[in-house]
Motif scaffolding. Structure first.
Motif, mmCIF file in Angstrom:
data_model
loop_
_atom_site.group_PDB
_atom_site.id
_atom_site.type_symbol
_atom_site.label_atom_id
_atom_site.label_comp_id
_atom_site.label_asym_id
_atom_site.label_seq_id
_atom_site.Cartn_x
_atom_site.Cartn_y
_atom_site.Cartn_z
ATOM 1 N N ILE A 112 0.838 -1.203 0.000
ATOM 2 C CA ILE A 112 0.000 0.000 0.000
ATOM 3 C C ILE A 112 0.871 1.250 0.000
ATOM 4 N N PHE A 113 1.964 1.205 0.734
ATOM 5 C CA PHE A 113 2.777 2.398 0.941
ATOM 6 C C PHE A 113 4.044 2.424 0.092
ATOM 7 N N TYR A 114 4.599 1.265 -0.235
ATOM 8 C CA TYR A 114 5.918 1.188 -0.874
ATOM 9 C C TYR A 114 5.988 2.001 -2.163
ATOM 10 N N ALA A 115 4.963 1.891 -3.003
ATOM 11 C CA ALA A 115 4.978 2.582 -4.298
ATOM 12 C C ALA A 115 5.016 4.100 -4.142
ATOM 13 N N ARG A 116 4.583 4.604 -2.996
ATOM 14 C CA ARG A 116 4.570 6.050 -2.767
ATOM 15 C C ARG A 116 5.865 6.563 -2.147
ATOM 16 N N PHE A 117 6.741 5.648 -1.767
ATOM 17 C CA PHE A 117 8.001 6.058 -1.150
ATOM 18 C C PHE A 117 8.949 6.620 -2.203
ATOM 19 N N ALA B 275 14.773 1.918 -1.204
ATOM 20 C CA ALA B 275 16.029 1.184 -1.090
ATOM 21 C C ALA B 275 16.285 0.743 0.348
ATOM 22 N N TRP B 276 15.960 1.590 1.315
ATOM 23 C CA TRP B 276 16.121 1.206 2.721
ATOM 24 C C TRP B 276 15.188 0.057 3.091
ATOM 25 N N VAL B 277 13.962 0.098 2.590
ATOM 26 C CA VAL B 277 13.021 -1.004 2.829
ATOM 27 C C VAL B 277 13.538 -2.281 2.182
ATOM 28 N N ASP B 278 14.021 -2.158 0.942
ATOM 29 C CA ASP B 278 14.567 -3.320 0.234
ATOM 30 C C ASP B 278 15.781 -3.886 0.956
ATOM 31 N N LEU B 279 16.616 -3.002 1.489
ATOM 32 C CA LEU B 279 17.813 -3.441 2.208
ATOM 33 C C LEU B 279 17.439 -4.284 3.417
ATOM 34 N N PHE B 280 16.489 -3.810 4.200
ATOM 35 C CA PHE B 280 16.045 -4.562 5.379
ATOM 36 C C PHE B 280 15.431 -5.899 4.958
ATOM 37 N N ALA B 281 14.584 -5.874 3.931
ATOM 38 C CA ALA B 281 13.895 -7.091 3.490
ATOM 39 C C ALA B 281 14.868 -8.123 2.931
ATOM 40 N N THR B 282 15.845 -7.665 2.153
ATOM 41 C CA THR B 282 16.775 -8.614 1.547
ATOM 42 C C THR B 282 17.758 -9.184 2.564
#
Length: 199
Positions: free
Chosen positions: A98-103, A109-116
């Motif tokens: 819901i929120f990622y596309a609006r970041f 990249a910070w979200v992706d870093l944590f997830a990966t």
């Protein structure tokens, strides 16, 4: 003043070296997954051939083979295990957010870093825990419980730790890409454009 300029230059040089190192690791990890994915893709053709053979032999000639029937799900299992890393490598995963596309790209990249990083940790844990599972199968020389079935079931199970190690490698590539976006977004955009041009 000269000392400050020298310090800035040294920091910039270190950043360039670090970005270059991350880029190399990212490219190598991604290439490993991509090449193994291309090889694994041939399992789809093998599966089609095996299924076709089983259907034709059963309904036209009244012949059935337990080993060939088991080969169907063996190939499907290996293809799915080895293919999950390739799917991520090619961007084939489904994102529901819901929120990622609006970041902003940097926050993404910070979200992706944590997830990966989480992906790498979980993949390595599963790979480690599954080794004992494969060892037990090898110790008892596990095969099919059905007469005429395939032997060496531990070979099939051996793809479990292998596939999750490969998933961890893909996680490393994705982690590197996220780091590059954070550290050098302009370089990442340029590199992505080159990748798209190649593919």
């Amino acid at each position: 003043m000269g000392r400050r300029v020298r310090s800035t230059f040294v920091q910039a040089a270190r950043l360039i070296v670090m970005v270059k190192g991350i880029q190399i690791v990212t490219d190598v990890a991604s290439a490993i997954v991509r090449h193994i994915g291309h090889i694994s893709a041939w399992l789809g053709l093998a599966l089609v051939c095996v299924v076709s053979f089983n259907v034709i032999s059963r309904y036209l000639f009244g012949f059935g083979n337990v080993g060939m029937q088991e080969a169907e799900w063996h190939l499907m299992a290996v293809g799915a295990l080895m293919g999950m890393s390739y799917g991520l490598n090619q961007g084939g995963e489904v994102r529901v957010d819901i929120f990622y596309a609006r970041f902003s790209p940097r926050l993404q990249a910070w979200v992706d870093l944590f997830a990966t990083l989480l992906l790498v940790a979980i993949a390595l844990i599963i790979a480690w825990l599954s080794i004992k599972y494969v060892q037990n199968s090898y110790t008892i020389n596990e095969g099919s419980p059905d007469p005429g079935g395939l032997a060496y079931r531990y070979v099939l199970k051996g793809f479990i730790p292998l596939s999750f190690v490969l998933l961890a490698i893909q996680g490393v590539a994705m982690t590197g890409h996220a780091l590059l976006t954070i550290l050098a977004p302009a370089r990442t955009d340029k590199h992505d454009g080159a990748d798209h041009a190649i593919h």
